[in-house]
Structures are given as C-alpha cells and as structure tokens.
Design a protein around this motif. Structure first.
Motif, PDB file in Angstrom:
ATOM      1  N   SER A 252      54.547 -74.938  32.411  1.00  0.00           N
ATOM      2  CA  SER A 252      54.842 -76.281  32.911  1.00  0.00           C
ATOM      3  C   SER A 252      54.810 -77.291  31.774  1.00  0.00           C
ATOM      4  CB  SER A 252      53.834 -76.707  33.987  1.00  0.00           C
ATOM      5  OG  SER A 252      53.950 -75.921  35.142  1.00  0.00           O
ATOM      6  N   PHE A 253      55.584 -78.369  31.964  1.00  0.00           N
ATOM      7  CA  PHE A 253      55.618 -79.481  31.019  1.00  0.00           C
ATOM      8  C   PHE A 253      55.549 -80.783  31.813  1.00  0.00           C
ATOM      9  CE2 PHE A 253      58.080 -75.976  29.324  1.00  0.00           C
ATOM     10  CZ  PHE A 253      57.567 -75.817  28.045  1.00  0.00           C
ATOM     11  N   GLN A 254      54.899 -81.812  31.253  1.00  0.00           N
ATOM     12  CA  GLN A 254      54.780 -83.095  31.939  1.00  0.00           C
ATOM     13  C   GLN A 254      54.754 -84.240  30.922  1.00  0.00           C
ATOM     14  OE1 GLN A 254      54.738 -83.908  35.303  1.00  0.00           O
ATOM     15  NE2 GLN A 254      54.856 -85.983  34.479  1.00  0.00           N
ATOM     16  N   ASP A 255      55.486 -85.312  31.248  1.00  0.00           N
ATOM     17  CA  ASP A 255      55.476 -86.527  30.423  1.00  0.00           C
ATOM     18  C   ASP A 255      54.070 -87.131  30.428  1.00  0.00           C
ATOM     19  OD1 ASP A 255      55.995 -88.877  29.092  1.00  0.00           O
ATOM     20  OD2 ASP A 255      57.582 -89.564  30.456  1.00  0.00           O
ATOM     21  N   TYR A 256      53.467 -87.241  29.249  1.00  0.00           N
ATOM     22  CA  TYR A 256      52.092 -87.736  29.126  1.00  0.00           C
ATOM     23  C   TYR A 256      52.007 -89.250  29.225  1.00  0.00           C
ATOM     24  CZ  TYR A 256      47.705 -88.896  26.686  1.00  0.00           C
ATOM     25  OH  TYR A 256      46.479 -89.417  26.339  1.00  0.00           O
ATOM     26  N   ARG A 257      52.975 -89.954  28.599  1.00  0.00           N
ATOM     27  CA  ARG A 257      52.872 -91.403  28.454  1.00  0.00           C
ATOM     28  C   ARG A 257      54.028 -92.151  29.139  1.00  0.00           C
ATOM     29  NH1 ARG A 257      50.297 -94.341  23.620  1.00  0.00           N
ATOM     30  NH2 ARG A 257      50.009 -92.267  22.738  1.00  0.00           N
TER      31      ARG A 257
ATOM     32  N   ASN B  54      61.435 -91.128  32.502  1.00  0.00           N
ATOM     33  CA  ASN B  54      60.016 -91.437  32.397  1.00  0.00           C
ATOM     34  C   ASN B  54      59.221 -90.784  33.526  1.00  0.00           C
ATOM     35  OD1 ASN B  54      60.427 -92.980  30.128  1.00  0.00           O
ATOM     36  ND2 ASN B  54      60.409 -94.943  31.199  1.00  0.00           N
ATOM     37  N   GLY B  55      58.105 -90.131  33.162  1.00  0.00           N
ATOM     38  CA  GLY B  55      57.245 -89.490  34.132  1.00  0.00           C
ATOM     39  C   GLY B  55      57.695 -88.125  34.589  1.00  0.00           C
ATOM     40  N   GLU B  56      58.780 -87.598  34.017  1.00  0.00           N
ATOM     41  CA  GLU B  56      59.337 -86.337  34.478  1.00  0.00           C
ATOM     42  C   GLU B  56      58.489 -85.148  34.043  1.00  0.00           C
ATOM     43  OE1 GLU B  56      63.685 -84.074  34.673  1.00  0.00           O
ATOM     44  OE2 GLU B  56      63.384 -85.761  33.303  1.00  0.00           O
ATOM     45  N   GLY B  57      58.477 -84.133  34.880  1.00  0.00           N
ATOM     46  CA  GLY B  57      57.812 -82.884  34.560  1.00  0.00           C
ATOM     47  C   GLY B  57      58.537 -81.734  35.223  1.00  0.00           C
ATOM     48  N   VAL B  58      58.310 -80.506  34.724  1.00  0.00           N
ATOM     49  CA  VAL B  58      58.997 -79.350  35.271  1.00  0.00           C
ATOM     50  C   VAL B  58      58.128 -78.114  35.123  1.00  0.00           C
ATOM     51  CG1 VAL B  58      60.173 -78.786  33.102  1.00  0.00           C
ATOM     52  CG2 VAL B  58      61.175 -78.053  35.252  1.00  0.00           C
ATOM     53  N   THR B  59      58.244 -77.208  36.096  1.00  0.00           N
ATOM     54  CA  THR B  59      57.601 -75.902  36.021  1.00  0.00           C
ATOM     55  C   THR B  59      58.689 -74.843  35.982  1.00  0.00           C
ATOM     56  OG1 THR B  59      55.620 -76.618  37.196  1.00  0.00           O
ATOM     57  CG2 THR B  59      56.086 -74.258  37.191  1.00  0.00           C
ATOM     58  N   LEU B  60      58.574 -73.914  35.042  1.00  0.00           N
ATOM     59  CA  LEU B  60      59.564 -72.855  34.862  1.00  0.00           C
ATOM     60  C   LEU B  60      58.915 -71.494  35.076  1.00  0.00           C
ATOM     61  CD1 LEU B  60      61.207 -74.166  31.547  1.00  0.00           C
ATOM     62  CD2 LEU B  60      62.138 -74.396  33.851  1.00  0.00           C
ATOM     63  N   VAL B  61      59.592 -70.615  35.802  1.00  0.00           N
ATOM     64  CA  VAL B  61      59.143 -69.241  36.014  1.00  0.00           C
ATOM     65  C   VAL B  61      60.235 -68.305  35.514  1.00  0.00           C
ATOM     66  CG1 VAL B  61      58.542 -67.480  37.713  1.00  0.00           C
ATOM     67  CG2 VAL B  61      57.682 -69.815  37.985  1.00  0.00           C
TER      68      VAL B  61
ATOM     69  N   TRP C 137      64.675 -68.288  32.752  1.00  0.00           N
ATOM     70  CA  TRP C 137      63.647 -69.190  33.262  1.00  0.00           C
ATOM     71  C   TRP C 137      64.247 -70.060  34.370  1.00  0.00           C
ATOM     72  CZ3 TRP C 137      58.627 -68.991  31.557  1.00  0.00           C
ATOM     73  CH2 TRP C 137      58.386 -68.267  30.376  1.00  0.00           C
ATOM     74  N   ARG C 138      63.591 -70.080  35.519  1.00  0.00           N
ATOM     75  CA  ARG C 138      64.088 -70.853  36.658  1.00  0.00           C
ATOM     76  C   ARG C 138      63.165 -72.031  36.917  1.00  0.00           C
ATOM     77  NH1 ARG C 138      68.793 -71.840  39.175  1.00  0.00           N
ATOM     78  NH2 ARG C 138      68.385 -72.835  41.163  1.00  0.00           N
ATOM     79  N   SER C 139      63.765 -73.234  37.045  1.00  0.00           N
ATOM     80  CA  SER C 139      62.966 -74.416  37.375  1.00  0.00           C
ATOM     81  C   SER C 139      62.622 -74.356  38.865  1.00  0.00           C
ATOM     82  CB  SER C 139      63.750 -75.691  37.060  1.00  0.00           C
ATOM     83  OG  SER C 139      65.015 -75.669  37.686  1.00  0.00           O
ATOM     84  N   ILE C 140      61.331 -74.294  39.194  1.00  0.00           N
ATOM     85  CA  ILE C 140      60.914 -74.219  40.592  1.00  0.00           C
ATOM     86  C   ILE C 140      60.324 -75.538  41.076  1.00  0.00           C
ATOM     87  CG2 ILE C 140      60.498 -71.742  40.458  1.00  0.00           C
ATOM     88  CD1 ILE C 140      57.475 -72.447  40.370  1.00  0.00           C
ATOM     89  N   GLN C 141      60.066 -76.438  40.165  1.00  0.00           N
ATOM     90  CA  GLN C 141      59.537 -77.740  40.562  1.00  0.00           C
ATOM     91  C   GLN C 141      59.877 -78.758  39.489  1.00  0.00           C
ATOM     92  OE1 GLN C 141      55.330 -77.857  41.269  1.00  0.00           O
ATOM     93  NE2 GLN C 141      55.249 -80.059  41.537  1.00  0.00           N
ATOM     94  N   ASP C 142      60.451 -79.882  39.907  1.00  0.00           N
ATOM     95  CA  ASP C 142      60.768 -80.969  38.979  1.00  0.00           C
ATOM     96  C   ASP C 142      60.847 -82.263  39.759  1.00  0.00           C
ATOM     97  OD1 ASP C 142      61.655 -82.365  36.640  1.00  0.00           O
ATOM     98  OD2 ASP C 142      63.683 -82.273  37.440  1.00  0.00           O
ATOM     99  N   ASN C 143      60.194 -83.299  39.258  1.00  0.00           N
ATOM    100  CA  ASN C 143      60.231 -84.561  40.002  1.00  0.00           C
ATOM    101  C   ASN C 143      61.511 -85.350  39.769  1.00  0.00           C
ATOM    102  OD1 ASN C 143      59.639 -85.358  37.408  1.00  0.00           O
ATOM    103  ND2 ASN C 143      57.548 -86.038  37.858  1.00  0.00           N
TER     104      ASN C 143
ATOM    105  N   VAL D 177      67.530 -81.079  35.778  1.00  0.00           N
ATOM    106  CA  VAL D 177      67.186 -79.770  35.251  1.00  0.00           C
ATOM    107  C   VAL D 177      68.324 -78.790  35.483  1.00  0.00           C
ATOM    108  CG1 VAL D 177      65.598 -77.839  35.450  1.00  0.00           C
ATOM    109  CG2 VAL D 177      64.754 -80.184  35.570  1.00  0.00           C
ATOM    110  N   GLY D 178      68.662 -78.034  34.469  1.00  0.00           N
ATOM    111  CA  GLY D 178      69.706 -77.050  34.595  1.00  0.00           C
ATOM    112  C   GLY D 178      71.081 -77.571  34.242  1.00  0.00           C
TER     113      GLY D 178
END
Length: 457
Positions: free
Chosen positions: A87-92, A122-129, A137-143, A148-149
């Motif tokens: 997973s990755f997430q925007d920190y700031r 801004n604030g974006e994050g994603v989880t890849l499986v 790698w498939r994005s299963i969650q992204d705000n 994505v993709g």
C-alpha cells in the motif's frame, strides 16, 4: 487473568480442522516468533517510523506513507508473487504538486497494462495485490480510483519537452523515429499530432507564390481545455503500440534561376498521417502559354500572363489540409498568392506595375505549449514596369514575400522573393518580372515539421 492454552486444549476436532484453545482463552504468538501457512487478512503493516521522501523500492506486506513536499517520488514494486500486497498513501496531502509514480519490476504489469501509474491527487492512496502474470499488480482500493490503471505512454525520439504540466511533446524538425516503449491504456494510449509538409517553391519570371505544405492536426476531446488547437483540428486521436514509428519531415520545394518551373514541397509522414507537399507557383513563361501553379497540400499561385493557380487539399483529406492558389488576373498582371492552411491565395493586380497577390493565411496552434503559425502561402511576384511593383505578402508571416521593385526602378533592380519559414511549411515567394539573372528570383519553400503530444501522467 488470561488463560493459557494447555497441551490437552490442542486437539483435532474433526476431519482436517485443528482447534486451538477453548472458549475464553487467548491464542498469543511469542515475541520474535513467526507463523507460516496461515494466510493474510488482506492488510499491510504500515511503516509509520519510515516516511518516504525520495525514490525507494517497496517491500511486500508493507504500507508506505510518502512525503512529496520536496519533489516527486518514484516507488519501484518488488518482483510479484501471487498474494503479495503493498500500500501507498499521501503523507502530507501534496501529490497534486509533486506526484508519486509507482513503477513495476521489469516487464511486470499493473492492472493488466505495461508501464507505471501515477498518483497525482492530494490525499490519494492505493493498495495493490499481485495476482498473476496476466494482470500483474491489481489495485483493490484507491480513494481516487479513476486515476489508477490509466497507464500512460512512454516514448523516445525527436526533441522532447514537458508542457502544460502533464504532457510530453516530441518535435521532429528532420527525419527520425518515434519509439514507443510503453503503450498505456484507455485515453492514456492516445497521441495527438501536428504534421506539416514542406511548402512549394516560388519561381522567377512573375512567379506565383508557392502553396503551403499540407497542414493536419488532431486534438482529443478530453484534452481540449488544455491548449488551443487550430480550427482545422480533427477530434480523432491515434492509438499507439510498443514499436518504432518512422517520421518523415518534408523538405521545401526549390525555386528556379530562370523562366522554368519551381518544384513542389515534399510530404511529411507520421504514423498513419500524410500531409502533402505544397504546390509550386506558376510562371509567366511556359508552354502554352504559361506554367500554371501546381496542385498540392495547398495550391501554388498563378504566375503572370494568365497562368492559373493550383488546387489545394490534393489529395483530399478531412478536415481539408489546405486551400487553392489564386489564378492570375490577366495578361501582364502581377502574380497571385499561393494557398495557405486556412485561406486561398489572393489574386495579383490586373495590369503592369501592380502588386502581387498575398499568400493564403496559415493556421495557429498551441500544441507545443505556445501559439505558433504554420503553413502560410507564398506571396506572388510583382508585375512589370511602370509603377511601384510591390510583391505579395506571405501568409501569416510564414510564407515568403513576393519579389518587389521600388518606384521608378529599372528592370532587374528589385529584391528577390523570400523563402518560406523553415519548419513551418511556408510557401516560397514568387520572383519578379525578370529572371534570376536580373536579381529577381523566387524563394524556396519552407521545410515541414512533425509534433507528437500525449499525456504522460
């Protein structure tokens, strides 16, 4: 007090099911111990003590907070195996200013496509499986899931610049190769183009202006707010694949040193798009009784002595790639202008001492990030004495100006026609009443250009 599991509480209940503990007990793993074969719950271990501020390689089962306050960051995925999760997430909340690029390992895929994905909200994050070699790698969650993709094109060739923040422009001023190394997907697979051919040459001897090189441009509708295209744009952009695309940039047509015909400009070619070279201008002398202007992307203007203008948009395209050169007004009239991308050439004055006709207007586009005019027709050469004998203006300051003689000047004392602008596809200006031996030759056509533009993030 927490109950402990005793040996007699580890039992095989039935079949292949193993029961640990009893109701009211807690199953605990000792510090430093690990488990195998128990599967994952679909979550990651967030690395809160290691905020990423520069490029890094991600690790399976871990989540990363990424701080792009000081600049863009690239995270490279590890080699994938089925069930790997990251997973990755925007920190700031700063991805809109400096994006996070997530790149695959080698030739592995993300969401079934080749190439990287970019988190730029801004604030974006994603989880890849990681699933398998087909999807990668498939994005299963992204705000901001729509981002994505949308894998984008990566390519080499020509002079490469970044414009309008998210777009790459490849400019070819001479022949070359557009090499696509990642084809992208969806709208990220499309390129827009500008293909301008070489302008036609302007001949001597009351020469008509050379026709502009053919002008062809596209602009994909979702990109329309980003830059101002020409009124000739097609709204059909071109998909690309991973391969080499040869690029041809047409040369301008040559002029002539005497009472002979000039030459057309050469075609420019990119992907499936061909723009035709501009038609050469006509001349006063020929057989019979005068050389007409040539057909081409835009037609050449008619020369003196009833020479006719050439036809533009030859061969025909939709939208049209150019316009006609103007016919000459009659015996001893000044030469006429060559056609331009958006207008036909103008007719020269009807008698001796008259001004040459102006070249047709070109087209202006901001595909390169700034507005630039291309494909103006060449101005016709001036008529014979007496009078000021003014040459025609080049279209959109891109076509060459026709030959001019000052008031009261003797034959042969005027200025020659000027060349069309290099890498703008301008037609050459027509020559004066006399041949080049008297200093009144025409101008060569300007060479063409190819521009390729695409969204890269």
């Amino acid at each position: 007090m927490t109950s402990e599991i005793k040996v007699n509480q580890i039992k095989k209940a039935s079949g292949t099911t193993l029961t640990l503990g009893e109701s009211g007990t807690t199953v605990a793993i000792a510090s430093g111990a690990t488990t195998t074969g128990m599967g994952r719950s679909g979550t990651v271990d967030w690395q809160t003590g290691s905020i990423k501020t520069g490029d890094f390689t991600a690790v399976d089962t871990q989540g990363f907070f990424v701080d792009t306050n000081s600049g863009a960051v690239t995270a490279t995925l590890p080699a994938g195996s089925a069930g790997s999760i990251i997973s990755f997430q925007d920190y700031r909340n700063n991805f809109n200013t400096n994006a996070l690029t997530i790149s695959p390992n080698g030739s592995e895929k993300i969401n079934g496509g080749s190439g990287s994905i970019v988190l730029s909200t801004n604030g974006e994050g994603v989880t890849l499986v990681y699933i398998d070699s087909t999807i990668g790698w498939r994005s299963i969650q992204d705000n901001v899931f729509s981002d994505v993709g949308s894998n984008f094109i990566t390519a080499t060739g020509g002079t490469i610049t970044t414009v309008d923040t998210n777009y790459k422009v490849h400019t070819f001023t001479s022949p070359g190769t557009f090499q696509v190394t990642s084809a992208g997907s969806g709208d990220g697979n499309l390129i827009d183009y500008l293909v301008v051919a070489g302008g036609g040459g302007g001949p001597a001897s009351q020469g008509g202006g050379g026709g502009a090189g053919g002008f062809r441009e596209s602009q994909h509708a979702p990109y329309a707010p980003v830059y101002t295209a020409s009124p000739l744009k097609s709204t059909t952009s071109l998909p690309v694949s991973i391969q080499s695309y040869p690029i041809t940039v047409g040369a301008g047509g040559s002029t002539t040193p005497s009472c002979a015909k000039a030459s057309n400009g050469s075609d420019s070619v990119a992907l499936t798009i061909t723009s035709a070279g501009g038609g050469a201008g006509g001349t006063r002398f020929g057989s019979p009784p005068a050389y007409p202007g040539n057909d081409g992307g835009s037609g050449g203007g008619g020369g003196g002595c009833a020479s006719t203008g050439g036809s533009g948009n030859t061969p025909p395209t939709t939208p049209a790639q150019g316009n006609d050169g103007a016919d000459n007004a009659g015996p001893d009239g000044a030469a006429s202008g060559g056609g331009g991308a958006t207008a036909a050439g103008a007719v020269g004055g009807p008698g001796r001492g008259q001004a040459g006709g102006a070249g047709g207007a070109g087209a202006t586009t901001s595909i390169t990030g700034t507005p630039v005019a291309y494909a103006g027709g060449g101005g016709g050469g001036e008529g014979g004495p007496p009078g000021p004998r003014q040459g025609g203006a080049g279209g959109s300051s891109v076509g060459g100006t026709g030959s001019t003689s000052p008031p009261g000047s003797s034959p042969g004392s005027g200025t020659p026609g000027t060349a069309g602008t290099t890498n703008r596809g301008g037609g050459g200006g027509g020559g004066g009443n006399n041949s080049a031996s008297n200093g009144r030759e025409g101008g060569a056509g300007g060479s063409g250009i190819v521009v390729i533009r695409y969204k890269f993030q």
